[in-house]
Design an enzyme around this catalytic site. Structure first.
Site, PDB file in Angstrom:
ATOM      1  N   GLU A  58      35.581  56.821  38.595  1.00 32.55           N
ATOM      2  CA  GLU A  58      35.282  55.439  39.012  1.00 32.55           C
ATOM      3  C   GLU A  58      36.533  54.607  38.780  1.00 32.55           C
ATOM      4  O   GLU A  58      37.050  54.520  37.656  1.00 32.55           O
ATOM      5  CB  GLU A  58      34.089  54.847  38.262  1.00 32.55           C
ATOM      6  N   ASP A 132      38.642  43.967  43.710  1.00 32.09           N
ATOM      7  CA  ASP A 132      39.069  42.569  43.911  1.00 32.09           C
ATOM      8  C   ASP A 132      39.393  42.354  45.386  1.00 32.09           C
ATOM      9  O   ASP A 132      40.251  43.061  45.938  1.00 32.09           O
ATOM     10  CB  ASP A 132      40.324  42.288  43.074  1.00 32.09           C
ATOM     11  N   LYS A 136      42.627  35.293  50.003  1.00 33.13           N
ATOM     12  CA  LYS A 136      43.640  34.577  50.792  1.00 33.13           C
ATOM     13  C   LYS A 136      44.550  35.559  51.515  1.00 33.13           C
ATOM     14  O   LYS A 136      44.965  36.567  50.923  1.00 33.13           O
ATOM     15  CB  LYS A 136      44.499  33.703  49.867  1.00 33.13           C
ATOM     16  N   ASP A 168      31.253  42.978  48.764  1.00 32.60           N
ATOM     17  CA  ASP A 168      30.448  41.903  49.363  1.00 32.60           C
ATOM     18  C   ASP A 168      31.355  41.057  50.263  1.00 32.60           C
ATOM     19  O   ASP A 168      30.989  39.967  50.648  1.00 32.60           O
ATOM     20  CB  ASP A 168      29.821  41.019  48.272  1.00 32.60           C
TER      21      ASP A 168
HETATM   22  C1  SAM Z   1      35.910  42.577  40.885  1.00 37.41           C
HETATM   23  S1  SAM Z   1      36.009  43.671  39.536  1.00 37.41           S
HETATM   24  C2  SAM Z   1      34.596  44.738  39.785  1.00 37.41           C
HETATM   25  C3  SAM Z   1      34.190  45.446  38.530  1.00 37.41           C
HETATM   26  C4  SAM Z   1      32.988  46.384  38.655  1.00 37.41           C
HETATM   27  N1  SAM Z   1      33.283  47.511  39.527  1.00 37.41           N
HETATM   28  C5  SAM Z   1      31.782  45.640  39.176  1.00 37.41           C
HETATM   29  O1  SAM Z   1      31.354  45.908  40.320  1.00 37.41           O
HETATM   30  O2  SAM Z   1      31.245  44.816  38.416  1.00 37.41           O
HETATM   31  C6  SAM Z   1      37.351  44.730  40.014  1.00 37.41           C
HETATM   32  C7  SAM Z   1      37.850  45.600  38.887  1.00 37.41           C
HETATM   33  O3  SAM Z   1      38.853  46.473  39.402  1.00 37.41           O
HETATM   34  C8  SAM Z   1      39.876  46.573  38.440  1.00 37.41           C
HETATM   35  N2  SAM Z   1      41.119  46.995  39.107  1.00 37.41           N
HETATM   36  C9  SAM Z   1      41.882  46.284  39.948  1.00 37.41           C
HETATM   37  N3  SAM Z   1      42.956  46.983  40.325  1.00 37.41           N
HETATM   38  C10 SAM Z   1      42.852  48.200  39.717  1.00 37.41           C
HETATM   39  C11 SAM Z   1      43.667  49.362  39.707  1.00 37.41           C
HETATM   40  N4  SAM Z   1      44.816  49.410  40.387  1.00 37.41           N
HETATM   41  N5  SAM Z   1      43.261  50.420  38.974  1.00 37.41           N
HETATM   42  C12 SAM Z   1      42.099  50.380  38.282  1.00 37.41           C
HETATM   43  N6  SAM Z   1      41.296  49.299  38.242  1.00 37.41           N
HETATM   44  C13 SAM Z   1      41.669  48.216  38.958  1.00 37.41           C
HETATM   45  C14 SAM Z   1      39.952  45.177  37.816  1.00 37.41           C
HETATM   46  O4  SAM Z   1      40.584  45.174  36.550  1.00 37.41           O
HETATM   47  C15 SAM Z   1      38.480  44.824  37.737  1.00 37.41           C
HETATM   48  O5  SAM Z   1      37.898  45.224  36.520  1.00 37.41           O
END
Ligand code: SAM
Length: 226
Positions: A58, A132, A136, A168
């Protein structure tokens, strides 16, 4: 791949100061359940003391609720979670200990660094749930699910294995579907109107709950490596 050469796809590594318990979780438990970046190529099964035939990844587990649920319900599979977010790391390490899970390992960092060390065709499934979206236009280059990244992930997936993506953010899903057109040897549903059915293996994540509370539509895509 060197840090500094890639554009960060995450916002913050920490959302607020860590409590003493969180700090202790990291210092005491990362040595038990954490992964240090290997120097050479490895088969991810080697990261576990127990032998697992199938490894599930994951990427971006956030607070870790989905990964913990999966690891509890499938003790026959080895799970690897990757996220640079330290508050989530402290949380998931505590949960692994509380549930005494032997089938889960965590890498606190950018998925791109660990993935490049994995042997080809070594992952059974990968989840990328609510990455994420970088809304923008000027930030789109920070989106993790670029053509290059997905192609790399497909190469690490066993034939017939799959990658499950949820978002989403319609614009991001359209962008992902465009990227997929450039990748050979994959199967997927390319019609965005047919992507609202949630796979039964997914439990709700924090970001999914947030989206549903705000009455946003969620999209779920499954890509097969062929
Ligand atoms: C918007 S959050 C969603 C978290 C979780 N999957 C949820 O649905 O609640 C996106 C997550 O992806 C992680 N993330 C972003 N870029 C990443 C990368 N290159 N490698 C691993 N994790 C990453 C961020 O730190 C963050 O915890």
């Amino acid at each position: 791949m060197k840090e500094g050469r890639i554009i960060p796809s995450y916002g913050r590594k920490r959302s607020h100061g860590l409590s003493e318990t969180q700090k202790n979780n990291i210092s005491d438990l990362y040595q038990l359940y954490g992964i240090n970046l290997p120097t050479d190529t490895i088969n991810p099964t080697e990261l576990f003391h127990v032998k697992f035939d199938k490894i599930v990844l994951e990427i971006g587990f956030g607070n870790g609720e989905h990964l913990i649920n999966r690891a509890i319900s499938r003790s026959d599979l080895g799970f690897i979670g990757i996220d640079p977010f330290e508050n989530g790391l402290a949380n998931i390490l505590g949960e692994i200990k509380n549930h005494n899970l032997k089938n889960i390992k965590i890498f606190n960092g950018d998925a791109r660094f660990l993935l490049e060390k994995f042997k080809e065709h070594s992952l059974h499934r990968t989840y990328v749930l609510f990455p994420d979206p970088w809304r923008k236009r000027k930030h789109h280059k920070r989106r993790l699910l670029s053509t290059e990244f997905i192609f790399g992930l497909v190469k690490k997936t066993i034939f017939g294995g799959n990658i499950i993506i949820a978002t989403d953010h319609e614009d991001y899903m359209i962008n992902i579907l465009e990227n997929l057109k450039k990748i050979p040897n994959i199967g997927y549903c390319g019609d965005i109107n047919l992507l609202s059915q949630k796979p039964c293996c997914l439990s709700e994540t924090k970001y999914e709950q947030k989206a549903l509370f705000q009455k946003k539509k969620c999209y779920y895509l499954r890509i097969y490596a062929l």
